[in-house]
Design a protein around this motif. Sequence first.
Motif, mmCIF file in Angstrom:
data_model
loop_
_atom_site.group_PDB
_atom_site.id
_atom_site.type_symbol
_atom_site.label_atom_id
_atom_site.label_comp_id
_atom_site.label_asym_id
_atom_site.label_seq_id
_atom_site.Cartn_x
_atom_site.Cartn_y
_atom_site.Cartn_z
ATOM 1 N N LEU A 33 0.832 -1.206 0.000
ATOM 2 C CA LEU A 33 0.000 0.000 0.000
ATOM 3 C C LEU A 33 0.866 1.257 0.000
ATOM 4 O O LEU A 33 0.690 2.138 -0.841
ATOM 5 C CB LEU A 33 -0.946 -0.010 1.196
ATOM 6 C CG LEU A 33 -1.800 -1.277 1.374
ATOM 7 C CD1 LEU A 33 -2.709 -1.139 2.579
ATOM 8 C CD2 LEU A 33 -2.599 -1.588 0.122
ATOM 9 N N ILE A 34 1.775 1.348 0.949
ATOM 10 C CA ILE A 34 2.718 2.473 1.053
ATOM 11 C C ILE A 34 4.046 1.901 1.533
ATOM 12 O O ILE A 34 4.079 1.110 2.472
ATOM 13 C CB ILE A 34 2.239 3.529 2.082
ATOM 14 C CG1 ILE A 34 0.926 4.195 1.670
ATOM 15 C CG2 ILE A 34 3.327 4.584 2.333
ATOM 16 C CD1 ILE A 34 1.049 5.305 0.653
ATOM 17 N N ALA A 35 5.141 2.311 0.905
ATOM 18 C CA ALA A 35 6.470 1.842 1.311
ATOM 19 C C ALA A 35 7.499 2.894 0.926
ATOM 20 O O ALA A 35 7.155 3.975 0.451
ATOM 21 C CB ALA A 35 6.783 0.492 0.652
ATOM 22 N N ASP A 36 8.775 2.548 1.127
ATOM 23 C CA ASP A 36 9.825 3.524 0.852
ATOM 24 C C ASP A 36 9.805 4.009 -0.586
ATOM 25 O O ASP A 36 10.086 5.180 -0.845
ATOM 26 C CB ASP A 36 11.208 2.998 1.263
ATOM 27 C CG ASP A 36 11.544 1.633 0.694
ATOM 28 O OD1 ASP A 36 10.730 1.047 -0.041
ATOM 29 O OD2 ASP A 36 12.641 1.142 1.015
ATOM 30 N N GLU A 37 9.415 3.142 -1.523
ATOM 31 C CA GLU A 37 9.382 3.586 -2.926
ATOM 32 C C GLU A 37 8.303 4.634 -3.196
ATOM 33 O O GLU A 37 8.309 5.271 -4.244
ATOM 34 C CB GLU A 37 9.235 2.392 -3.886
ATOM 35 C CG GLU A 37 7.938 1.621 -3.780
ATOM 36 C CD GLU A 37 8.063 0.351 -2.954
ATOM 37 O OE1 GLU A 37 7.325 -0.609 -3.237
ATOM 38 O OE2 GLU A 37 8.907 0.304 -2.019
ATOM 39 N N HIS A 38 7.397 4.812 -2.253
ATOM 40 C CA HIS A 38 6.360 5.844 -2.388
ATOM 41 C C HIS A 38 6.686 7.076 -1.550
ATOM 42 O O HIS A 38 5.872 7.986 -1.444
ATOM 43 C CB HIS A 38 4.993 5.282 -1.970
ATOM 44 C CG HIS A 38 4.677 3.990 -2.642
ATOM 45 N ND1 HIS A 38 4.658 2.776 -1.965
ATOM 46 C CD2 HIS A 38 4.414 3.703 -3.940
ATOM 47 C CE1 HIS A 38 4.384 1.810 -2.824
ATOM 48 N NE2 HIS A 38 4.240 2.338 -4.023
ATOM 49 N N GLY A 39 7.845 7.081 -0.903
ATOM 50 C CA GLY A 39 8.267 8.229 -0.117
ATOM 51 C C GLY A 39 8.095 8.080 1.386
ATOM 52 O O GLY A 39 8.361 9.022 2.125
#
Length: 126
Positions: A33-39
């Motif tokens: 859902l959200i991770a480092d690749e999304h900031g």
Amino acid sequence: MSHSTPTEAVIRRGDEIEYETVEAADGLEKGVLIADEHGAPNFAIRRFTLEAGSEVPKHTNAVEHEQYVLEGSYVVGIGDDEHTVEAGDSLLIPAGVPHWYRNEGDDQGAFLCAVPNGDDAIELVE
């Protein structure tokens, strides 16, 4: 990888999330859902689905897991104990502790899982 403080919000819509089959487990799918690749500087949240009748083999992770059960009811083994969890339950699986999942019900299970960003060595336990 060095992280700086995020300067803008990130919104990811449900239809943007791609789910992939987790190879080591039959009937388990993961969507990031959200991770480092999304900031996200510190944590990743993932959504897993566990099909009726499926099992995830006993394994360890190098990082802690915080989980929140979204739907269904299933069994989670943590260390030497088995726990039946259902929607609304939360759990902590400490780093390095063997754990596994078994969905004995007729309905899909689903849960959110938060982990620290970075490497997570996963090892199957015999």
